[in-house]
Design an enzyme around this catalytic site. Sequence first.
Site, PDB file in Angstrom:
ATOM      1  N   LYS A  45       0.858  -1.190   0.000  1.00 19.28           N
ATOM      2  CA  LYS A  45       0.000   0.000   0.000  1.00 19.28           C
ATOM      3  C   LYS A  45       0.899   1.246   0.000  1.00 19.28           C
ATOM      4  CE  LYS A  45      -3.798   2.480   1.388  1.00 19.28           C
ATOM      5  NZ  LYS A  45      -5.002   2.687   0.582  1.00 19.28           N
ATOM      6  N   CYS A 135      -3.098   7.530  -8.663  1.00 19.65           N
ATOM      7  CA  CYS A 135      -4.222   7.698  -7.742  1.00 19.65           C
ATOM      8  C   CYS A 135      -5.028   8.943  -8.142  1.00 19.65           C
ATOM      9  CB  CYS A 135      -3.674   7.829  -6.331  1.00 19.65           C
ATOM     10  SG  CYS A 135      -4.948   7.714  -5.096  1.00 19.65           S
ATOM     11  N   LYS A 173       3.595   3.385 -12.315  1.00 17.19           N
ATOM     12  CA  LYS A 173       2.170   3.009 -12.406  1.00 17.19           C
ATOM     13  C   LYS A 173       1.387   4.157 -13.023  1.00 17.19           C
ATOM     14  CE  LYS A 173      -1.638   1.005  -9.770  1.00 17.19           C
ATOM     15  NZ  LYS A 173      -1.974   0.305  -8.522  1.00 17.19           N
TER      16      LYS A 173
END
Lengths: 414, 474
Positions: A45, A135, A173
Amino acid sequence: MADLKVNLAGIESPNPFWLASAPPTNMGSMVERAFDAGWGGAVWKTIGEPIVNVCSRLASVDYGPVRMMGLNNIELISDRPTEVNIEEMRQVKRKYPKHSVIASLMVESKKEAWEEISKRVEDAGVDGIELNFGCPHGMSERGMGSAMGQVPDYTCMVTEWVKGATKLPVIVKLTPNITSINYPARAAVRGGADALSLINTINSVMGVDIDTMIPYPNVNGKAAHGGYCGPAVKPIALNMVSELARDPEVGIPISGIGGIGTWRDAVEFLLLGATNVQVCTAVMHYGYRIVEDMIDGLSNYLDEKGFASVQDIIGLSSNRVTDWGNLDLKYKTVARIDHSKCIQCNLCYVACEDGAHQCIHFTQIGTKKFPFVDEDECVGCNLCNLVCPAPGCITMTRVDDGQQSMTWREYSAK
Amino acid sequence: MTTEVSKTLIPVEEIERNFREIEPALSDTEARLEAQRCLYCYDAPCTQACPTHIDVPAFIKKIASGNVMGSARVIFNANPIGASCARVCPVEALCVGACVENTLMHQPIMIGRLQRYATDHAMREGAPQLFKPNPHNGKSVGIIGSGPAGLSCAAFLARLGYQITIYEQKEKAGGLDTYGMAEYKMAQIDSLTEVSWIERMGVEIKCNTKVGTDVTLEELETRHEAIFLAVGLGATSRLHIPGEDLPGVYEALDFIDQVKTRQWENVPIATSVAVIGAGNTSVDAVTQAKRLGAEHVIMVYRRSQKEMPAYHYEYELAKSDAVEFQWQTAPVAIIPNADNSGIAALRCVRTQLAPAAGKSKRAEYQPVPGSEFEIPVQMVIKALGQQKRVSFLETIPGINLDPAGRVKVTPESMQTSNPKYFAGGDCVNGGREAVDAAQHGKIAARGIHFVMTGERIQLAGLDDFKFPIPLTGF
């Protein structure tokens, strides 16, 4: 038994199944349980400056009897102290040396901050670093997450900073909340990325409670857009993975993410060019245990197809995705209905009548009324086949002789 | 009445348990999941199979979408007694039997139970009205009989703006839905709830009012512009054998009527019961006798099991209740007990297929000489089918009956040979399902409206008006 080991940019894992950076990898004890269940790797995480979360944080879309066809979240990065997370990474890696532990990082856009945290996780012994440029909620309002991933120059710059600070493989990412996935991907390559992972979650509002008129997820009467994931996003992820796998300016390994819940999903990602896959929503729904069938199913599939290693199937379907202009205009199919399998629901009829080309009609056979296809009128669109609930009843049958082919490019060049 | 047939054989609590609904209401979750399973067929076989042609996929998809009131509107729009039909329809022979999921998964959609879910929701205490009736058009229609045909016709005409009065000879309205359905299929209260739901649409029902006695036909003809005959059928046919009038011999409908009071101490029952006949009402009688605690319940039928008129699933239900069957057995006498206060046995004779039965549709059976035997029973229930109400119908001038005693009507309008009179339900078709009667009521409502106004209206589940429609004005 086929060999399931994969190597993503120098990171070797016992199988291609990693947990994505998300609640299932929130802490050491969870990652250890996941490894015990069979997961080959885990992207921790995301760590950074600890944050404060809201509740509730999750909402889902159900479809018919299926729960959580899509999931969305407005949770931020780890709310645990960075030193605790890093210490637990160290312990997990010591205990599970053959499994992959990847540190997901997100800090403010300062060179020193990225360098400092990269060095700290390298010191903890992790196998690689994933840069969270994806995100889409909360952190992006503070100039982090997808705010980075949406600007190729920033993506390049931060990748360079991290690559300059660590010898570890660096995975970038990517966010799908862009117009073309190729530009940020190429920017990451320019910055020195060793691999790409995608997709992160998609901007979404999950719905509105039509009684209270408050959208989901309800945070004391208000909601914010969140990141969409789960089975519903898989086709979007497959498209983006295949775009990058075919892009000669990319050319680095891809970790596929987005709606993977079974070994079949994983195989599809691998065939389109992913080297491994990351899973989150399915684990949040059913637990770590799902990896058992993912491993078992993949292994059986490879054995049945005669592949010695999972690495042998990577990208096998990649060159079968092409531009529309390269598709064969001479290839002709028509729908054929097998009346011995027809249940007379007439869904093909109404779909063709109202949603396609009006080429299904009825014929009386005995006491029953059966749909049949006027093959001269059928354009081979496949809609009737898609709506038919009876397996094997409608087949799309090739009717051209296979002797000719003509693409749009060839046609328009004449 | 003898004492042995007036006490409960088993504790009342056990009887209550035995008479619980065999198909209880679906929960919200069950209904939603089942509704989601429906394929939403186009020109669906279930809708075709329904005599009132309810748009089944439409009402099911409305349950799935959470529009339950809309779902109920679809149902009641085609069938005003949709709540009782949801419970008592032979769905396996109709909509559920036609469901395409019989083929695909061998698991048809529970259409009847979903229909009940929606209609119960709409009829619950305090629910708003589903239909806004037209303003009163100043015309009045009298309806004789408050069973399915009468209620259906009344509901449609009330919605069209007619003043409706139903004349019902019994204490309660609803006809066989109230008095004749097996209690484990539909409790009387459920039928009465539906009756009052139709009353709320502005329909007046005068119970305890026998036409010809409490009110004359002439009075009806003065009060109403048209009269709809929904008189159903009359008494059970007689056996014409010795002992038929002994205490302990019951007509099936009277027995079921008693069951439906749920005053178990007063319901006649005995340890051993013979039921004569093998139709659906016979099954209702045998299964309820078993549920009341009878040890031996014997169904006696002169033909073979092959010719049994009851639906297959009704036969299965009787079998699962451990009912005994005497096929190819005809009753010849009911034997009294020693002091003539009751029954000792049913004397029967075996039957065999008559030779040269070729011409008749149904196989004919004849007694086997010397094969007489006795079944020891203390109670006999006759379920032989009902007689037509010929004597009443013959009091109406100009009404033509067919040789079987059924009222002759024009099928497009249900108008009789006396243009002021229309008819529907069992008195026209000789005795079929409640849902068939509901369809008759709907066709009659359209026919009456056309004769009175000349207006051709479309009602859900009816074909377009055929032209020219052979109607007689008045």
